[in-house]
Design a protein around this motif. Sequence first.
Motif, PDB file in Angstrom:
ATOM      1  N   VAL A   1      82.668 -10.831  44.595  1.00 21.22           N
ATOM      2  CA  VAL A   1      83.249 -12.165  44.445  1.00 21.22           C
ATOM      3  C   VAL A   1      84.684 -12.197  44.935  1.00 21.22           C
ATOM      4  CG1 VAL A   1      81.701 -12.909  42.606  1.00 21.22           C
ATOM      5  CG2 VAL A   1      83.886 -11.888  41.999  1.00 21.22           C
ATOM      6  N   ASN A   2      85.428 -11.128  44.704  1.00 21.86           N
ATOM      7  CA  ASN A   2      86.822 -11.124  45.133  1.00 21.86           C
ATOM      8  C   ASN A   2      86.946 -11.030  46.648  1.00 21.86           C
ATOM      9  OD1 ASN A   2      89.597 -11.273  44.351  1.00 21.86           O
ATOM     10  ND2 ASN A   2      89.800  -9.136  44.908  1.00 21.86           N
TER      11      ASN A   2
ATOM     12  N   LEU B   1      90.132  -1.689  39.183  1.00 24.88           N
ATOM     13  CA  LEU B   1      89.807  -0.884  40.362  1.00 24.88           C
ATOM     14  C   LEU B   1      89.303  -1.758  41.504  1.00 24.88           C
ATOM     15  CD1 LEU B   1      89.588   1.948  41.583  1.00 24.88           C
ATOM     16  CD2 LEU B   1      87.280   2.091  40.602  1.00 24.88           C
ATOM     17  N   SER B   2      88.478  -2.756  41.174  1.00 25.26           N
ATOM     18  CA  SER B   2      87.961  -3.644  42.226  1.00 25.26           C
ATOM     19  C   SER B   2      89.095  -4.402  42.909  1.00 25.26           C
ATOM     20  CB  SER B   2      86.926  -4.623  41.664  1.00 25.26           C
ATOM     21  OG  SER B   2      87.533  -5.637  40.893  1.00 25.26           O
ATOM     22  N   LEU B   3      90.084  -4.826  42.134  1.00 18.22           N
ATOM     23  CA  LEU B   3      91.222  -5.533  42.724  1.00 18.22           C
ATOM     24  C   LEU B   3      92.061  -4.608  43.596  1.00 18.22           C
ATOM     25  CD1 LEU B   3      92.274  -7.679  39.646  1.00 18.22           C
ATOM     26  CD2 LEU B   3      91.263  -8.521  41.778  1.00 18.22           C
TER      27      LEU B   3
ATOM     28  N   ASP C   1      84.597  -1.860  31.689  1.00 13.19           N
ATOM     29  CA  ASP C   1      84.501  -3.032  32.566  1.00 13.19           C
ATOM     30  C   ASP C   1      85.877  -3.563  32.963  1.00 13.19           C
ATOM     31  OD1 ASP C   1      81.777  -2.767  32.553  1.00 13.19           O
ATOM     32  OD2 ASP C   1      81.434  -4.363  31.095  1.00 13.19           O
ATOM     33  N   LEU C   2      86.842  -3.481  32.062  1.00 18.47           N
ATOM     34  CA  LEU C   2      88.212  -3.878  32.428  1.00 18.47           C
ATOM     35  C   LEU C   2      88.780  -2.921  33.474  1.00 18.47           C
ATOM     36  CD1 LEU C   2      89.673  -4.904  28.949  1.00 18.47           C
ATOM     37  CD2 LEU C   2      88.838  -6.402  30.779  1.00 18.47           C
ATOM     38  N   GLY C   3      88.485  -1.648  33.318  1.00 15.85           N
ATOM     39  CA  GLY C   3      88.900  -0.670  34.334  1.00 15.85           C
ATOM     40  C   GLY C   3      88.248  -0.939  35.679  1.00 15.85           C
ATOM     41  N   LYS C   4      86.978  -1.321  35.662  1.00 21.69           N
ATOM     42  CA  LYS C   4      86.274  -1.649  36.907  1.00 21.69           C
ATOM     43  C   LYS C   4      86.877  -2.879  37.576  1.00 21.69           C
ATOM     44  CE  LYS C   4      82.111   0.032  34.784  1.00 21.69           C
ATOM     45  NZ  LYS C   4      80.842  -0.380  34.200  1.00 21.69           N
ATOM     46  N   LEU C   5      87.305  -3.839  36.765  1.00 18.74           N
ATOM     47  CA  LEU C   5      87.952  -5.032  37.308  1.00 18.74           C
ATOM     48  C   LEU C   5      89.253  -4.656  38.009  1.00 18.74           C
ATOM     49  CD1 LEU C   5      88.343  -8.089  37.690  1.00 18.74           C
ATOM     50  CD2 LEU C   5      89.292  -8.170  35.397  1.00 18.74           C
TER      51      LEU C   5
END
Length: 189
Positions: A53-54, A174-176, A168-172
């Motif tokens: 999505v990003n 990392l994705s950014l 999941d916050l860590g994945k967010l």
Amino acid sequence: MNDQTALNTNKFSTKELVLIAMFAAITAVCAWISIPIGAIAVTLQIFAVFCAVNLLGGRNGLFSILVYLLLGAVGLPVFSGFKGGIGVLAGPTGGYIIGFIFIALIYWAGTKLLGDKLPWRIALMLTGLAVCYAFGTVWFVFGYSKGENHMSFLNAMKICVFPFIPFDLGKLVLSLLITEPVKSALKKM
């Protein structure tokens, strides 16, 4: 705007189609990377969804998720544990996978309404994640509570959500860290 112009705005470019397919494949690979913790494994699927999505935006991110779900629904082993089939989606934890759709829809609608500045995008992904958790948990309670079993919403949250929030916050984050530079590079292409 004439009818032909309106039709052209809904078409996908070749680049968009390739990226949608690529992110559906990336999501499948990320599903295979899993660490079992309780009823639901920690996978990188949500990381792939955040990246999609990003990087692709809400619309194309949504289509990459839909392609991924369709591939799994027809039986390809794209889900965690190399599983596939409609039974996985209909099972107790299938609601969390289907919930990925809400992340993309909320992101898409939110960026249309609020713009695409980084703080808004983060807030939209977090909101989408919360809705995904809620939908998946309701699905889990319903799926688990068939027959003589009983599961409360709070117990389901303790099993299926609370342990995964830090991951999941860590994945967010990392994705950014990964997609922001890639996004800049793609704009130059």
